[in-house]
Design a protein around this motif. Structure first.
Motif, PDB file in Angstrom:
ATOM      1  N   GLY A 198       0.819  -1.345   0.063  1.00  0.00           N
ATOM      2  CA  GLY A 198       0.015   0.096  -0.040  1.00  0.00           C
ATOM      3  C   GLY A 198       0.810   1.199   0.009  1.00  0.00           C
ATOM      4  O   GLY A 198       0.354   2.348   0.397  1.00  0.00           O
ATOM      5  N   LEU A 199       2.036   1.191  -0.219  1.00  0.00           N
ATOM      6  CA  LEU A 199       2.722   2.299  -0.300  1.00  0.00           C
ATOM      7  C   LEU A 199       2.209   3.412  -1.520  1.00  0.00           C
ATOM      8  O   LEU A 199       1.659   2.692  -2.363  1.00  0.00           O
ATOM      9  N   GLU A 219       6.690   6.342  -3.740  1.00  0.00           N
ATOM     10  CA  GLU A 219       7.343   5.423  -2.734  1.00  0.00           C
ATOM     11  C   GLU A 219       7.923   4.135  -3.292  1.00  0.00           C
ATOM     12  O   GLU A 219       7.929   3.423  -2.455  1.00  0.00           O
ATOM     13  N   GLU A 220       7.999   4.097  -4.547  1.00  0.00           N
ATOM     14  CA  GLU A 220       8.290   2.699  -5.088  1.00  0.00           C
ATOM     15  C   GLU A 220       9.621   2.197  -4.154  1.00  0.00           C
ATOM     16  O   GLU A 220      10.400   3.086  -4.036  1.00  0.00           O
ATOM     17  N   GLU A 237      -1.134  -5.422  -4.436  1.00  0.00           N
ATOM     18  CA  GLU A 237      -2.230  -6.441  -4.025  1.00  0.00           C
ATOM     19  C   GLU A 237      -1.441  -7.457  -3.118  1.00  0.00           C
ATOM     20  O   GLU A 237      -0.278  -7.847  -3.515  1.00  0.00           O
ATOM     21  N   LEU A 238      -2.055  -7.762  -2.078  1.00  0.00           N
ATOM     22  CA  LEU A 238      -1.442  -8.825  -1.099  1.00  0.00           C
ATOM     23  C   LEU A 238      -2.613  -9.932  -0.721  1.00  0.00           C
ATOM     24  O   LEU A 238      -3.760  -9.601  -0.469  1.00  0.00           O
ATOM     25  N   ASP A 239      -2.432 -11.083  -1.460  1.00  0.00           N
ATOM     26  CA  ASP A 239      -3.196 -12.127  -1.016  1.00  0.00           C
ATOM     27  C   ASP A 239      -2.711 -13.069  -0.365  1.00  0.00           C
ATOM     28  O   ASP A 239      -1.887 -14.203  -0.788  1.00  0.00           O
ATOM     29  N   THR A 295       1.325  -8.577  -5.769  1.00  0.00           N
ATOM     30  CA  THR A 295       1.270  -8.028  -6.851  1.00  0.00           C
ATOM     31  C   THR A 295       1.919  -6.801  -6.930  1.00  0.00           C
ATOM     32  O   THR A 295       1.685  -5.778  -6.209  1.00  0.00           O
ATOM     33  N   LEU A 296       2.777  -6.151  -7.902  1.00  0.00           N
ATOM     34  CA  LEU A 296       3.518  -5.280  -7.882  1.00  0.00           C
ATOM     35  C   LEU A 296       3.303  -4.267  -9.135  1.00  0.00           C
ATOM     36  O   LEU A 296       2.977  -5.039 -10.370  1.00  0.00           O
TER      37      LEU A 296
END
Length: 171
Positions: free
Chosen positions: A77-78, A82-83, A112-114, A129-130
């Motif tokens: 969630g950056l 802020e990469e 995305e974070l699963d 997911t980036l």
């Protein structure tokens, strides 16, 4: 003509924000590159053609970690700008003893974070997911592709494909 067998990816390592996750990352999907094209058909033409719009579709990568990694959770969630660095390093081996280095460097954000299903006595796979802003692909130290979405960089095969465009814009 002698048969040339393909090189095999014999091993790889995944790094996120400078930390190596040796033994943690089971799978990586590197970014697909797709040019933005616009269909064009005008009077007198027998068929439509695709016109290169000198840009790419947004780039995305995925990595599967074998646990809900605390460092990855902190990177989720950056905001824009802020990469963080993410790096895929691999070894390709063909005939003989030589090993080739294939490296993909990215500046990206986890969007995305699963954490998926959690089951007792099994790894708790976590898929990241980036959203990728900068992509650099190197083969044995040679930079083959360098795309910086915000910086206006598009270099492929040693050629700066935006040099004239950037000069016209004064950047």
């Amino acid at each position: 003509m002698p048969t040339q067998l393909p090189k095999v990816l014999v091993d790889y390592a995944w790094y996120q924000d400078g930390k190596g996750l040796i033994g943690q990352c089971s799978k990586v999907k590197l970014p697909s590159l797709k040019k933005i094209m616009e269909e064009y058909l005008a009077g007198g033409m027998a068929a439509g053609i695709q016109i290169d719009m000198a840009a790419y579709e947004p780039m995305e990568a995925k990595a599967t970690l074998m646990e809900p990694n605390a460092d990855a959770l902190k990177l989720f969630g950056l905001g824009n700008g802020e990469e963080k660095p993410f790096v895929f390093r691999s070894a390709l081996k063909g005939k003989g003893e030589s090993v080739d280095k294939f490296v993909v460097k990215m500046q990206a954000r986890i969007v995305e974070l699963d954490i998926s299903e959690i089951e007792r006595k099994k790894p708790a796979e976590t898929e990241l997911t980036l959203s990728v802003n900068v992509l650099k692909i190197e083969y044995n130290g040679d930079v083959l592709i360098h795309i910086d979405a915000e910086g206006g960089i598009d270099k492929r095969g040693g050629k700066d494909n935006r040099a004239a465009i950037n000069a016209a814009l004064g950047i």
